[in-house]
Design an enzyme around this catalytic site. Structure first.
Site: not given
Ligand code: 13P
Length: 368
Positions: A62, A206, A248, A290-292, A321
């Site tokens: 990042r 998650e 999650k 959010s995953g991208g 992100r």
């Molecule tokens: P993102 O929302 O950037 O995908 O990150 C969430 C997260 O904690 C991934 O483990």
């Protein structure tokens, strides 16, 4: 039913910590009450979780994007900026920290844990040690971090963490995910969840079905469904108290490289259908990663799900992100930009807070 049975069994046997030789005189019912209360607070209306738990490797990526050196001091300055954002607790119910971060302090001497508590956000901690290649299963991963986890959780609880996170990644590709990889990850995640509850820490489980690939939305729905089915079977087998836990997960979306993309409405419907089929109603909330997805996609898709309504769990966010990108870009490592970066975070938090009740609209973006 499964979880009620689990609670009854635990009550009958007494506290797990006692059985494991740790001195704990607190009744199990009191432990699970505190965890259930924390889990519900994390998904209280208008609020969601900020994932600021990037490992040293991930935060380096990042920082590379904004040309900032990833030194310990720069990481501290950046996290300080996020956590001292005025009014951060209004829309951020909890913040996931990384091992280094939970030990750091702000310029004024308060620990980050204190800063967050005073802002009304609950401190949490990432406890897995990452997704590693699963031996003899090319292209698949298994998440590690169980070794020494009991001791690490006890220390994190002392440092002030009230919830934890463990992320497993599932890849869609030719012949994958295999049932074996799904099971291996579900088993590890359930062991983590049980250890967390033993330490009086709310486990966030998650499983992330990655967006990389050209697969269609149906393939994502299938992989997400298989993963959730295995996960909730393992959580029940491990006697995890579901009301004291959170899920999650990814939204059900086509792969990034798919020829046909999907509308927010299709995504919302596929996601709710998949969750309804596999997530027990005792789970108090589902928080999406959010995953991208872009910042605005992450917000508008969550909004769509809450606009449609009728889900038995709170539908919220736990974005990394999608909450931080705008802030990072505004900051670029300069003290002079701290206020602008904080405004960017506060804006995204407010937009996602509105998406919790279906009250977000794209026009609100430009109004800011
Ligand atoms: P993102 O929302 O950037 O995908 O990150 C969430 C997260 O904690 C991934 O483990």
């Amino acid at each position: 039913m499964g979880s009620r049975l689990a609670v009854a069994t635990r009550a009958a046997l007494g506290s797990r910590t006692e059985r494991n030789g740790h001195p704990s005189l607190r009744p199990v019912s009191e432990m699970s009450d505190a965890m259930r209360t924390t889990a519900r607070k994390l998904v209280s209306p208008g609020r969601g979780i900020l994932a600021a738990d990037e490992s040293t490797g991930t935060i380096q990526k990042r920082f590379d994007q904004i040309g900032v050196a990833s030194t310990e001091e720069n990481r501290r300055r950046y996290r300080q900026l996020l956590f001292t954002t005025p009014g951060v607790g209004e829309h951020i119910s909890g913040v996931i920290l990384y091992d280094e971060t939970i030990r750091q302090s702000a310029d004024d001497g308060r620990t980050f844990v204190q800063v967050l508590q005073e802002a009304g956000s609950i401190p949490g901690i990432k406890v897995d040690t990452g997704a590693k290649p699963l031996a003899l299963f090319p292209g698949e991963t298994v998440t590690e971090g169980l070794d020494g986890l009991r001791e690490r959780l006890a220390e994190y609880a002392d440092l002030g963490a009230r919830f934890a996170k463990w992320r497993a990644t599932i890849v869609i590709g030719d012949g994958i995910p295999t049932d074996f990889a799904i099971h291996a990850n579900a088993h590890g995640m359930a062991r983590y969840a049980a250890l967390s509850q033993e330490a009086d820490i709310v486990p966030i489980v998650e499983p992330e079905i990655l967006m990389d690939g050209e697969h269609d939305i149906a393939a994502c729905e299938d992989a997400t469904g298989r993963t959730l089915a295995a996960l909730y079977e393992q959580l029940a087998a491990h006697r995890v108290d579901l009301p004291g836990s959170l899920l999650k997960v990814n939204m059900v979306v086509p792969g990034k490289g798919a020829a046909t993309q999907a509308s927010d409405e299709e995504i919302a419907r596929a996601t709710i259908r998949c969750l309804t089929a596999h997530v027990p109603t005792e789970v108090p909330g589902v928080v999406f990663l959010s995953g991208g997805m872009s910042d605005e996609e992450s917000t508008s898709r969550l909004n769509e799900m809450n606009r449609v309504g009728g889900a038995p769990w709170e539908l919220s966010f736990s974005y990394g992100r999608a909450l931080q990108q705008a802030s990072l870009k505004a900051w670029v490592g300069k003290d002079a930009n701290v206020e602008a970066a904080q405004r960017a975070l506060a804006h995204r938090a407010r937009m996602n807070g509105l998406a919790r009740s279906g009250e977000y609209s794209a026009e609100l973006e430009s109004a800011a």
